[in-house]
Write an enzyme that holds these catalytic residues in place. Structure first.
Site, mmCIF file in Angstrom:
data_model
loop_
_atom_site.group_PDB
_atom_site.id
_atom_site.type_symbol
_atom_site.label_atom_id
_atom_site.label_comp_id
_atom_site.label_asym_id
_atom_site.label_seq_id
_atom_site.Cartn_x
_atom_site.Cartn_y
_atom_site.Cartn_z
ATOM 1 N N THR A 1 0.965 -1.191 -0.059
ATOM 2 C CA THR A 1 0.053 0.046 0.110
ATOM 3 C C THR A 1 0.885 1.261 -0.026
ATOM 4 O OG1 THR A 1 -0.116 -0.155 2.355
ATOM 5 C CG2 THR A 1 -1.795 -1.145 1.259
ATOM 6 N N VAL B 1 14.001 4.367 -0.411
ATOM 7 C CA VAL B 1 13.479 5.962 -0.258
ATOM 8 C C VAL B 1 12.736 6.078 -1.474
ATOM 9 C CG1 VAL B 1 14.474 8.276 -0.601
ATOM 10 C CG2 VAL B 1 15.813 6.599 0.898
ATOM 11 N N GLY C 1 1.772 7.901 -4.482
ATOM 12 C CA GLY C 1 1.399 6.819 -5.440
ATOM 13 C C GLY C 1 2.890 6.271 -5.639
HETATM 14 N N1 ASP Z 1 4.827 8.022 -3.183
HETATM 15 C C1 ASP Z 1 5.111 7.236 -2.042
HETATM 16 C C2 ASP Z 1 6.110 6.473 -2.000
HETATM 17 O O1 ASP Z 1 6.345 5.877 -2.884
HETATM 18 C C3 ASP Z 1 4.009 6.596 -1.218
HETATM 19 C C4 ASP Z 1 2.787 7.203 -1.470
HETATM 20 O O2 ASP Z 1 2.500 8.276 -2.095
HETATM 21 O O3 ASP Z 1 1.846 6.536 -1.062
HETATM 22 O O4 ASP Z 1 7.063 6.176 -0.979
#
Ligand code: ASP
Length: 361
Positions: A206, A242, A265
């Site tokens: 998630t 990261v 995302g």
């Molecule tokens: N963009 C973030 C990451 O990939 C996670 C997210 O936005 O849900 O760490």
């Protein structure tokens, strides 16, 4: 994969239904008519859809005269402090070893200065630590143990960020993970063409993050813009992974001559497409915020080439949402698939609206 809030995702039926829905979807051409937000002018705070409380707080601070950079960081702190939001700060879902590691970045338009931390452990307000890096150091990015020592030296309190609820979800994942992790076997690699490749049946990862950008836009020429992105990143990630959130130009970027952009995302897709930077540059060349977000969504889709990341019809099997705020107050958002949303606060109040999907359901 799609960008759902983590609680919903954990309860969701799985990725196969999403892949089937995506297979039926058709790309939406960037429309000639600007979206509603493109027409807005004046002070504005924009965030990812989980940020309505953040935009309310930040907007009130900006109207009261605060620097937008302080306002957006205070805004997202509300969500970082909320243990019920499993995507950031306290209560964020952990890495594969059960350790919560946070990423955040912040950028101040007027000085074009940025600060960021990555893989920060034991300190809930990663965005505030990033702002301290911005204000108190000559550096842009401090990671891992150094980031934690840096934070503690400035009086940030060390605490266990893994709530009992998040630990339960992690234990469930660990007990069932089988091949559902971030390590690629030979069949999952596009670099092993002699082998039969297979897509992962379902991916129980998630994502979740909060991005927030603000402009004081009191008068177009004098407007100042700043932005922040903060996250606990991809759940069950390999320790030390990261994402895009702390990478300047990926999950967050500001140019005070143009505006701000951010992403939530699948961070890997945003990093390899320089998402935030690309959106700002497209706005500089004349696109509206909505058009710029949609164009970068298209770029991400076109450049997703690994088979394990594609659904049956060749579209990305994950979601990314993109957000843009122009310095004059115009705003917009787009996502690869339906489900992305943005929170916005203007002089007319705040609300949450859908991002324009590249692929309609
Ligand atoms: N963009 C973030 C990451 O990939 C996670 C997210 O936005 O849900 O760490």
């Amino acid at each position: 994969m799609t960008h759902l809030d983590r609680r919903s995702f954990v309860l969701a039926a799985g990725a196969s239904a999403l892949a089937a829905a995506a297979a039926r979807s058709q790309p939406t051409a960037p429309g000639p008519a600007p979206a509603e937000g493109d027409a807005h002018r004046g002070p504005c705070v924009l965030a990812s859809g989980n940020g309505q409380r953040a935009v309310d707080k930040a907007f009130a601070m900006i109207r009261a005269g605060s620097d937008p950079v302080d306002a957006v960081v205070e805004g997202v702190a509300i969500v970082e402090d909320d243990p019920a939001d499993m995507s950031v700060g306290l209560g964020g879902l952990p890495n594969e070893e059960g350790v919560v590691q946070l990423d955040a970045s912040v950028m101040h338009g007027p000085t074009h200065k940025a600060g960021a931390v990555a893989a920060l452990e034991g300190v809930r307000n990663a965005a505030k630590v990033a702002l301290t890096v911005l204000k108190r150091t000559d550096h842009c990015l401090i990671v891992g143990a150094g980031a934690k020592r840096f934070a503690l030296s400035y009086g940030f309190v060390e605490e266990n960020l893994l709530t009992p609820e998040a630990r339960e979800v992690w234990l469930r994942w660990r007990a069932n993970r089988s091949t559902q992790d971030d390590w690629l076997n030979d069949d999952e690699m596009d670099f092993a063409p002699e082998r039969q490749r297979q897509a992962r049946a379902s991916i129980e990862f998630t994502y979740g993050t909060i991005h927030c950008a603000g402009t004081n836009a009191a008068d177009g020429a004098a407007a100042n813009v700043s932005a922040v992105t903060t996250t606990s990143g991809l759940s069950w990630k390999i320790p030390g992974r990261v994402g895009d959130s702390p990478i300047i130009g990926a999950g967050m970027y500001v140019d005070n001559d143009v505006g701000a952009a951010g992403a939530t995302g699948r961070g890997e897709a945003v990093i390899v497409n320089c998402g935030g930077f690309a959106i700002v540059e497209l706005m500089r060349s004349g696109m509206t915020p909505s058009q710029a977000c949609l164009a970068v969504a298209r770029r991400i889709a076109d450049r997703t080439r690994e088979k394990r990341l594609l659904d049956a019809s060749g579209r990305p099997n994950f979601n990314v949402s993109l957000y843009a705020l122009r310095k004059d107050g115009a705003y917009g958002g787009a996502s690869l698939h339906p489900g992305g949303s943005l929170a916005v606060c203007t002089a007319h109040g705040s609300r949450v609206i859908p991002c324009t999907p590249l692929f309609s359901a």
